[in-house]
Design an enzyme around this catalytic site. Structure first.
Site, mmCIF file in Angstrom:
data_model
loop_
_atom_site.group_PDB
_atom_site.id
_atom_site.type_symbol
_atom_site.label_atom_id
_atom_site.label_comp_id
_atom_site.label_asym_id
_atom_site.label_seq_id
_atom_site.Cartn_x
_atom_site.Cartn_y
_atom_site.Cartn_z
ATOM 1 N N HIS A 24 1.139 -0.684 -0.248
ATOM 2 C CA HIS A 24 0.013 0.005 0.016
ATOM 3 C C HIS A 24 1.113 1.072 -0.247
ATOM 4 O O HIS A 24 1.484 2.157 0.889
ATOM 5 C CB HIS A 24 -0.982 0.356 1.311
ATOM 6 C CG HIS A 24 -1.717 1.371 1.874
ATOM 7 N ND1 HIS A 24 -2.908 0.895 2.484
ATOM 8 C CD2 HIS A 24 -1.764 2.639 1.208
ATOM 9 C CE1 HIS A 24 -3.817 2.093 1.265
ATOM 10 N NE2 HIS A 24 -2.970 3.432 0.992
ATOM 11 N N HIS A 26 1.099 5.639 -1.940
ATOM 12 C CA HIS A 26 1.038 6.210 -2.839
ATOM 13 C C HIS A 26 2.009 7.578 -3.284
ATOM 14 O O HIS A 26 3.153 7.747 -2.419
ATOM 15 C CB HIS A 26 0.223 7.336 -2.031
ATOM 16 C CG HIS A 26 -0.852 7.269 -1.365
ATOM 17 N ND1 HIS A 26 -2.419 7.602 -1.691
ATOM 18 C CD2 HIS A 26 -1.374 6.482 0.272
ATOM 19 C CE1 HIS A 26 -2.938 7.117 -0.778
ATOM 20 N NE2 HIS A 26 -2.687 6.449 0.187
ATOM 21 N N LYS A 113 -9.718 -0.687 -5.470
ATOM 22 C CA LYS A 113 -9.675 0.214 -4.001
ATOM 23 C C LYS A 113 -10.997 0.991 -3.451
ATOM 24 O O LYS A 113 -11.537 1.158 -4.329
ATOM 25 C CB LYS A 113 -8.808 1.219 -3.687
ATOM 26 C CG LYS A 113 -8.804 2.127 -2.311
ATOM 27 C CD LYS A 113 -7.601 1.427 -1.418
ATOM 28 C CE LYS A 113 -8.076 2.343 -0.130
ATOM 29 N NZ LYS A 113 -7.274 2.702 0.039
ATOM 30 N N HIS A 150 -10.752 0.920 2.127
ATOM 31 C CA HIS A 150 -10.074 2.628 3.523
ATOM 32 C C HIS A 150 -11.249 2.080 4.643
ATOM 33 O O HIS A 150 -12.327 2.526 4.470
ATOM 34 C CB HIS A 150 -10.127 3.755 2.123
ATOM 35 C CG HIS A 150 -9.951 4.415 3.740
ATOM 36 N ND1 HIS A 150 -8.660 5.208 4.110
ATOM 37 C CD2 HIS A 150 -10.324 4.861 4.579
ATOM 38 C CE1 HIS A 150 -8.971 6.522 4.869
ATOM 39 N NE2 HIS A 150 -9.895 6.085 5.681
ATOM 40 N N HIS A 188 -4.059 -0.677 6.309
ATOM 41 C CA HIS A 188 -3.270 0.761 6.876
ATOM 42 C C HIS A 188 -4.244 0.274 8.392
ATOM 43 O O HIS A 188 -5.247 1.049 9.081
ATOM 44 C CB HIS A 188 -3.223 1.893 6.959
ATOM 45 C CG HIS A 188 -4.337 2.549 6.247
ATOM 46 N ND1 HIS A 188 -5.751 2.800 6.262
ATOM 47 C CD2 HIS A 188 -4.939 2.602 4.908
ATOM 48 C CE1 HIS A 188 -6.706 2.583 5.508
ATOM 49 N NE2 HIS A 188 -6.075 3.518 4.290
ATOM 50 N N ASP A 261 1.410 2.309 3.634
ATOM 51 C CA ASP A 261 0.359 3.778 3.010
ATOM 52 C C ASP A 261 1.527 5.440 3.857
ATOM 53 O O ASP A 261 1.265 6.066 3.969
ATOM 54 C CB ASP A 261 -0.659 4.234 4.355
ATOM 55 C CG ASP A 261 -1.833 5.024 3.971
ATOM 56 O OD1 ASP A 261 -1.679 5.159 3.022
ATOM 57 O OD2 ASP A 261 -2.225 5.287 4.673
HETATM 58 O O1 DOR Z 1 -3.189 9.405 5.222
HETATM 59 C C1 DOR Z 1 -3.693 9.508 4.225
HETATM 60 N N1 DOR Z 1 -3.233 9.432 3.090
HETATM 61 N N2 DOR Z 1 -4.716 8.379 4.294
HETATM 62 C C2 DOR Z 1 -5.117 7.926 2.692
HETATM 63 O O2 DOR Z 1 -6.094 7.506 2.965
HETATM 64 C C3 DOR Z 1 -4.239 8.734 1.838
HETATM 65 C C4 DOR Z 1 -3.508 8.973 2.488
HETATM 66 C C5 DOR Z 1 -3.122 10.329 0.662
HETATM 67 O O3 DOR Z 1 -3.040 9.900 -0.047
HETATM 68 O O4 DOR Z 1 -2.371 11.342 1.079
HETATM 69 ZN ZN ZN Z 2 -3.233 5.199 1.686
#
Ligand code: DOR
Ligand code: ZN
Length: 361
Positions: A24, A26, A113, A150, A188, A261
């Site tokens: 997971h 980003h 997702k 989520h 998460h 995450d």
């Molecule tokens: O803290 C977070 N940031 N939680 C998420 O689910 C998305 C992520 C983000 O894309 O910044």
């Molecule tokens: Zn995330």
């Protein structure tokens, strides 16, 4: 496939584990992607890439486009180590089951997702009503495509610290009853409620656990003033929940595995009125997790959590090759600079950890 042997003793100097994956992450797009991607590619062989771009990745064509942007960024940043981005589809009320199935069978999508609408960053296009996903979930169940969730309700009347537990009770349990063969990863997780629920499912549901939720509790948001760099969603919870997460990752149960995450935002976007949620842990991810496993006295269980249980749940091969962590001081970088001059502050910036990921010669 034979699993690599970790070199472990009471006094270990180095830990060699199979190349791990991040289930997971980003990675963003544009200059931010170029700035953060080399960290993840250095640490992990594969990563499940979240689709919540400003314009989310909702279908096969968009996922192919995003994947090629990631591959281009790898080349531009001279990352020579093999790194495979595993793409995900952002489910909306409009997602077509047929497109999802095509993307999955062609190996473009690894999973889909589910963001309940408005649950977190760029989730305004998320699913407004689970009933709208019936055809999609039936198809995913049929073809064995994992659903990544989520797990927070978005109801403003529910306290932000209770949103995960309420989601499990009100949405997840009925969902699993309705789609008993659906492969689900609760992403998460942050609460003992989630640990207990996932454990009770005995492998029907898996969960990823971040390094930061193993390290901080909700006090860390308010220590000596508000700490925006410790703010993420789901938000860190009470200490007893952090302890439950530590128990989960050190349990050796194969349904708990690594997902950072890591969610970078520039300092400008964090240290502002209405700052973004997200903790950027990619630069030191393995070192952070290894520290937790060592503190818990179970460093020998780290390899399974980082490198074995994830692929097993996703039905993928374990990676060939290894990474080495040496017992050496290693400082989390203070800042990561983006090509436009903006900066990102990593989780625990400036802290000296006791493990260092060794670069291959
Ligand atoms: O803290 C977070 N940031 N939680 C998420 O689910 C998305 C992520 C983000 O894309 O910044
Ligand atoms: Zn995330």
């Amino acid at each position: 496939m034979k699993v690599g042997k970790s070199i472990i003793s009471n006094n270990i100097k180095e830990l060699i584990i199979r190349r791990p994956d991040d289930w997971h992450v980003h990675l963003r797009e544009g200059l931010l992607l170029e700035a953060v991607l080399p960290f993840t590619a250095r640490q992990f062989a594969r990563a499940i890439v979240m689709p919540n771009l400003t314009e989310p990745v909702t279908n096969t064509i968009e996922a192919e486009g995003y994947r090629s942007l990631i591959l281009k960024a790898l080349a531009k940043e001279n990352v020579t180590r093999e790194f495979i981005p595993l793409m995900t589809a952002y489910l909306t009320d409009m997602t077509k089951a047929s497109d999802l199935a095509r993307g999955y069978s062609e190996g473009i999508f690894a999973a889909a997702k589910l963001y309940p609408a408005n649950s977190t960053t760029n989730s305004a296009h998320g699913v407004s009503d689970m009933a709208k996903l019936k055809a999609v979930l039936n198809k995913m169940e049929d073809i064995g495509m994992p659903l990544l969730i989520h797990g927070e309700v978005t109801d403003a009347a529910v306290d932000v610290f209770d949103r995960e537990a309420v989601f499990i009770r009100k949405i997840l349990k009925p969902l699993i009853n309705e789609y008993p063969k659906l492969k689900v990863v609760l992403e998460h997780i942050t609460t003992s409620d989630a640990v207990d629920f996932v454990s009770s499912m005995k492998g029907k549901v898996a969960a990823t656990i971040t390094a930061h939720h193993l390290i901080i509790n909700r006090n860390s948001l308010f220590q000596g003033g508000f700490q925006p760099h410790n703010y993420c969603l789901p938000v860190a919870k009470r200490e007893r929940h952090r302890m439950a997460l530590r128990k989960a990752v050190t349990s050796g149960d194969p349904w708990f595995f690594l997902g950072t995450d890591s969610a970078p935002h520039t300092i400008k976007d964090k240290e502002t009125n209405c700052g973004c949620a997200g903790i950027f842990s990619a630069p030191s991810a393995l070192e952070l997790y290894a520290t937790v496993f060592e503190e818990e006295g179970v460093i020998e269980k780290f390899e399974n959590f980082a490198s074995i249980y994830g692929p097993a749940y996703y039905g993928l091969e374990i990676n060939a090759g290894t990474v080495t962590l040496t017992r050496e001081e290693c400082m989390v970088p203070q800042r990561v600079t983006v090509a436009d001059g903006t900066e990102i502050k990593p989780f625990l910036a400036g802290k000296v950890l006791g493990w260092r990921l060794k670069d291959k010669p």
